[in-house]
Design a protein around this motif. Structure first.
Motif, PDB file in Angstrom:
ATOM      1  N   PHE A 109       0.794  -1.230   0.000  1.00 19.61           N
ATOM      2  CA  PHE A 109       0.000   0.000   0.000  1.00 19.61           C
ATOM      3  C   PHE A 109       0.823   1.275   0.000  1.00 19.61           C
ATOM      4  N   CYS A 110       1.996   1.214   0.596  1.00 21.06           N
ATOM      5  CA  CYS A 110       2.688   2.453   0.931  1.00 21.06           C
ATOM      6  C   CYS A 110       3.703   2.820  -0.139  1.00 21.06           C
ATOM      7  N   SER A 111       3.670   4.077  -0.561  1.00 24.38           N
ATOM      8  CA  SER A 111       4.566   4.487  -1.642  1.00 24.38           C
ATOM      9  C   SER A 111       5.995   4.730  -1.169  1.00 24.38           C
ATOM     10  N   ILE A 127       7.473  -5.678  12.103  1.00 21.68           N
ATOM     11  CA  ILE A 127       7.950  -5.581  10.717  1.00 21.68           C
ATOM     12  C   ILE A 127       7.640  -4.205  10.142  1.00 21.68           C
ATOM     13  N   SER A 128       8.652  -3.556   9.565  1.00 16.46           N
ATOM     14  CA  SER A 128       8.451  -2.303   8.836  1.00 16.46           C
ATOM     15  C   SER A 128       8.955  -2.476   7.412  1.00 16.46           C
ATOM     16  N   GLY A 129       8.252  -1.865   6.479  1.00 19.81           N
ATOM     17  CA  GLY A 129       8.632  -1.979   5.074  1.00 19.81           C
ATOM     18  C   GLY A 129       9.726  -1.019   4.637  1.00 19.81           C
ATOM     19  N   MET A 179      12.796   2.158   6.476  1.00 21.82           N
ATOM     20  CA  MET A 179      13.376   2.670   7.723  1.00 21.82           C
ATOM     21  C   MET A 179      12.539   3.732   8.417  1.00 21.82           C
ATOM     22  N   ASN A 180      11.408   4.108   7.864  1.00 16.81           N
ATOM     23  CA  ASN A 180      10.529   5.013   8.605  1.00 16.81           C
ATOM     24  C   ASN A 180       9.965   4.359   9.861  1.00 16.81           C
ATOM     25  N   ALA A 181       9.982   3.050   9.870  1.00 18.15           N
ATOM     26  CA  ALA A 181       9.727   2.304  11.112  1.00 18.15           C
ATOM     27  C   ALA A 181       8.297   2.386  11.626  1.00 18.15           C
TER      28      ALA A 181
HETATM   29  S1  SF4 Z   1       7.494   1.719   7.469  1.00 20.62           S
HETATM   30 FE1  SF4 Z   1       7.815   2.478   5.428  1.00 20.62          FE
HETATM   31  S2  SF4 Z   1       6.710   0.974   4.203  1.00 20.62           S
HETATM   32 FE2  SF4 Z   1       5.894   0.794   6.236  1.00 20.62          FE
HETATM   33  S3  SF4 Z   1       4.133   2.148   6.256  1.00 20.62           S
HETATM   34 FE3  SF4 Z   1       5.877   3.269   7.072  1.00 20.62          FE
HETATM   35  S4  SF4 Z   1       6.648   4.393   5.369  1.00 20.62           S
HETATM   36 FE4  SF4 Z   1       5.357   2.761   4.548  1.00 20.62          FE
END
Ligand code: SF4
Ligand code: HEM
Lengths: 166, 552
Positions: free
Chosen positions: B420-422, B455-457, B459-461
């Motif tokens: 979902f996240c850009s 789990i993070s997609g 480094m915004n964490a």
């Molecule tokens: S950690 Fe990164 S991938 Fe996950 S929601 Fe936040 S910004 Fe999007």
């Protein structure tokens, strides 16, 4: 022609805003009788400026320290706060410091990227005149000052927080 | 629950009118995208990979059944029939249409909800412990204080254009369930010898690309000064926080750069002026806010129930659920029930419209009509009678809301990630699912015991991976999705940041990697030592050796 709103009215602007790198001589030979000088020039040449016979105001940029005007506020009819870009929120704090801490009673003017959607908050922080950026519609700007009926927290405009008025 | 009076209602209406006009001007080309950006963000609206995303605030995690029903109908009418609970006690819709957002916000306002300051460089939704008001070990109910902070921070004119986002957490229990130390400001409620309330104030915590644990700048701030002190911190940050680099703009960087002592000095100097001024809190205001959070009409009940014990003896899954998802309550005969939104195959934190309506009904029937949202992406019924537990369990089971995993390995915290996240480097939801499949068996999970996996997609964490006992971070390796593993993180009272295990892994390897890490723990643990305790005792090396044994 840029629009100036002061205390809710559209008014003429007698003040000439001088460039940030202006030197003393250029400032003093400006054709206007009302000059807004940069913060650094003011600090360095306060006395010469005060004696020049011109009305002198200061422009505080977002990285200048408003507390440094503590001894000067009494001499200044106008202090301009620059918003280099509308997202730079430091001038909101500068306005509050001038009013609350330094008890400044004169005109505080927002200059720079002064857009419609920040006007309400500017006013709450004690800014009372607004040199609108190009393209901002006057009617819309005037309407912006009443966007919210009240505020929760203590502000310059209404120091009593809502919980003391509720 | 806090109930809006005419002031609150009017300000919310003012905001809706304001944003409707801002949206109109944007669509009419009178506002540039750049000018509209902070305005829409301060109304919770992101433009994402597939569609806009709207983040709705659930102030300090408290919801009424009526509000939850509204969230359900919005999911149905404006979205695709589901929504996502985030790690910040917010709910996110992934598919609203920009033109309809003002209407959606007007519907939310009908139930005193909004998306105000859920995004953007302003003071965000204040979060707290999901057991506030019912926890056995509570020092003081944090909810009235959160409400006071909510009001102070809403539409604060001086702090709407900060260098960066700003998050405040409040915790009123010794056992921290609010991840207080990784917030820009963390407030621990304390009592002094005289029984007076105050706050231990931490600043500069945060995750993202530079994770930092907050530092204490005041050991005991008497409650009267809460707002003036917060104002002072905010002013120092607003003036001196870095604005030249988005990645260095959080308060944590300012505190690091000038040092905690210098930061405290600046705050105290600023505070001197405001201290005892009009923003000083009054007994009346605190009393007014407390009234909204008094105890419901509890019955006087026994704290044992034979029928429940019998049910547990005959229904194994129920006994698991009882053991994991049900916590003690301050009132005898009541229990706190967590509904774990971590069914394998469903994105962690996702919930459908019908499930929301179901939970709302359940809350009405069994828990005084209130629901809490947790930063671990679960839901809580705070006031269930012990005697009703089996009925609640059976009802939840039908709706796939009875997974007995709370606090176990499969209770994974996970951001939306690449689906979902850009901003994502990698997907995160499929990783969660592959791990959940591997550890599906309850006995395996139970044997492992308490553990957190985040789990993070990127480094915004957003998935809090730094403070997971096991953290997984999506990284980009020459255009492919890879995953870095950290061990030893925790967001408890003893907050710690995880350390990197070693080179990252491909997606397909992840269940095996986690399996190996878990095995090292099981082989080394002493008595009933937790995963974290074992890691802290034996250190990283044994895990490294095992996981990378056959590498090269
Ligand atoms: S950690 Fe990164 S991938 Fe996950 S929601 Fe936040 S910004 Fe999007
Ligand atoms: C899908 C859209 C999202 C975007 C674009 C986004 C963006 C970001 C960014 C850029 C940061 C880093 C901020 C910084 O370091 O200064 C961040 C942090 C964070 N986000 Fe998100 N996020 C999204 C969704 C979520 C979701 C779904 C959750 C909850 C599951 C969440 C919770 C958090 C948390 C807890 C942090 C860490 C806070 C901190 O650094 O202190 N976000 N997000």
């Amino acid at each position: 022609m840029p629009t100036l709103i002061k205390d809710g009215q559209v008014v003429d602007n007698p003040w000439s805003l001088l460039a940030k790198d202006v030197d003393l001589n250029t400032a003093l030979s400006d054709e206007s009788s009302h000059i807004v000088v940069p913060f650094a020039l003011w600090q360095e040449h306060k006395d010469s400026l005060m004696e020049s016979g011109k009305a002198v105001a200061v422009c505080v940029d977002s990285d200048d320290d408003p507390y440094e005007l503590a001894n000067d506020v009494i001499d200044l009819p106008l202090i301009c706060l620059n918003f280099p870009v509308f997202r730079d929120g430091r001038a909101f704090s500068a306005a509050a410091i001038l009013r609350e801490r330094l008890n400044y009673q004169g005109e505080i003017r927002a200059i720079g990227d002064v857009l419609r959607d920040q006007l309400f908050y500017m006013k709450k922080c004690g800014i009372n005149s607004f040199d609108l950026a190009d393209g901002v519609k006057v009617e819309q700007a005037l309407a912006a000052f009443n966007e919210f009926s009240t505020s929760y927290m203590s502000t310059v405009e209404e120091p009593l927080p809502l919980f003391r008025r509720r | 629950m806090y109930i809006y009076d005419n002031y609150d209602k009017q300000m919310l209406q003012d905001r809706i009118v304001q944003f409707r006009d801002q949206t109109r001007r944007f669509l009419a080309g009178e506002l540039t995208s750049e000018q509209f950006l902070p305005l829409r963000l301060q109304n919770g609206l992101y433009i994402q990979r597939l569609a806009p995303m709207l983040r709705v605030a659930i102030p300090y995690g408290c919801l009424s059944s009526r509000q939850l029903r509204k969230l359900a109908s919005i999911a149905r009418d404006y979205d695709k029939g589901y929504a996502h609970f985030s790690t910040r006690q917010n709910i996110q819709y992934n598919w609203p249409v920009l033109e309809q957002v003002p209407d959606l916000l007007a519907e939310l306002a009908e139930v005193e909800m909004h998306a105000i300051q859920t995004s953007g460089n302003c003071i965000r939704n204040t979060t707290t412990d999901q057991f506030a008001g019912v926890a056995v070990d509570e020092i003081e109910d944090s909810r009235p204080w959160c409400e006071i902070i909510r009001q102070w921070s809403s539409f604060h004119p001086e702090f709407a254009y900060l260098p960066r986002k700003f998050k405040i957490a409040v915790c009123g229990t010794p056992n921290d369930q609010a991840a207080t130390q990784v917030h820009d400001i963390g407030l621990y409620i304390k009592k002094n010898d005289k029984g007076e309330i105050g706050f231990q104030v931490l600043v500069g915590g945060g995750l993202g690309r530079t994770p930092v644990i907050g530092a204490t700048i005041c050991e005991f701030l008497p409650w009267q000064h809460l707002l003036t002190y917060l104002d002072a911190i905010m002013r120092v940050y607003n003036r001196f926080g870095r604005r030249d680099n988005k990645y260095k703009a959080r308060i944590k960087i300012l505190v690091k750069e000038i040092g905690v002592d210098a930061f405290r000095d600046k705050v105290e100097a600023e505070w001197l002026h405001d201290k005892d001024g009009p923003a000083t809190l009054t007994h009346e205001e605190v009393a007014r806010c407390r009234v909204f959070f008094t105890d419901p009409d509890y019955q006087d009940l026994d704290d044992i129930d034979q029928a429940i014990e019998d049910a547990a003896a005959s229904d194994l899954l129920f006994s698991h659920w009882l053991e994991r998802n049900v916590a003690l309550h301050k009132k005898p005969g009541y229990r706190i029930v967590s509904l774990c939104l971590k069914e394998t195959g469903v994105a962690p934190g996702d919930i459908t419209d019908t499930q929301m309506e179901f939970v709302a009904d359940l809350a009405d029937k069994y828990s005084f009509g209130e629901v809490r949202v947790t930063h671990e992406q679960n839901l809580v019924l705070t006031d269930v009678r012990l005697q009703d537990l089996y009925a609640v369990y059976l009802a939840c089971k039908k709706e796939s809301l009875a997974t007995p995993y709370l606090g176990l390995l499969n209770d994974i915290v996970c951001c939306p990630g690449g689906d979902f996240c850009s901003l994502a480097n990698a997907k995160s939801i499929p990783i969660a699912e592959s791990i959940q499949r591997r550890f599906e068996d309850f006995d395996i999970q139970k044997n492992i015991g308490e553990i957190t996996l985040n789990i993070s997609g990127c480094m915004n964490a957003c998935g809090h991976h730094h403070v997971g006992n096991i953290g997984i971070l999506g990284v980009d390796k020459k255009g492919s999705e890879f995953y870095q593993v950290t061990l030893g993180g925790s967001s408890d009272r003893d907050t710690s940041l995880g350390k990197v295990l070693g080179p990252s892994f491909a997606q397909a390897e992840m269940p095996d990697v986690i399996d190996k890490i878990i095995n090292v723990y099981l082989e080394n643990r002493q008595a009933d030592e937790s995963f974290l305790a074992t890691y802290n005792r034996i250190g990283m090396d044994p895990y490294k050796e095992k996981v990378y044994a056959n590498a090269d």
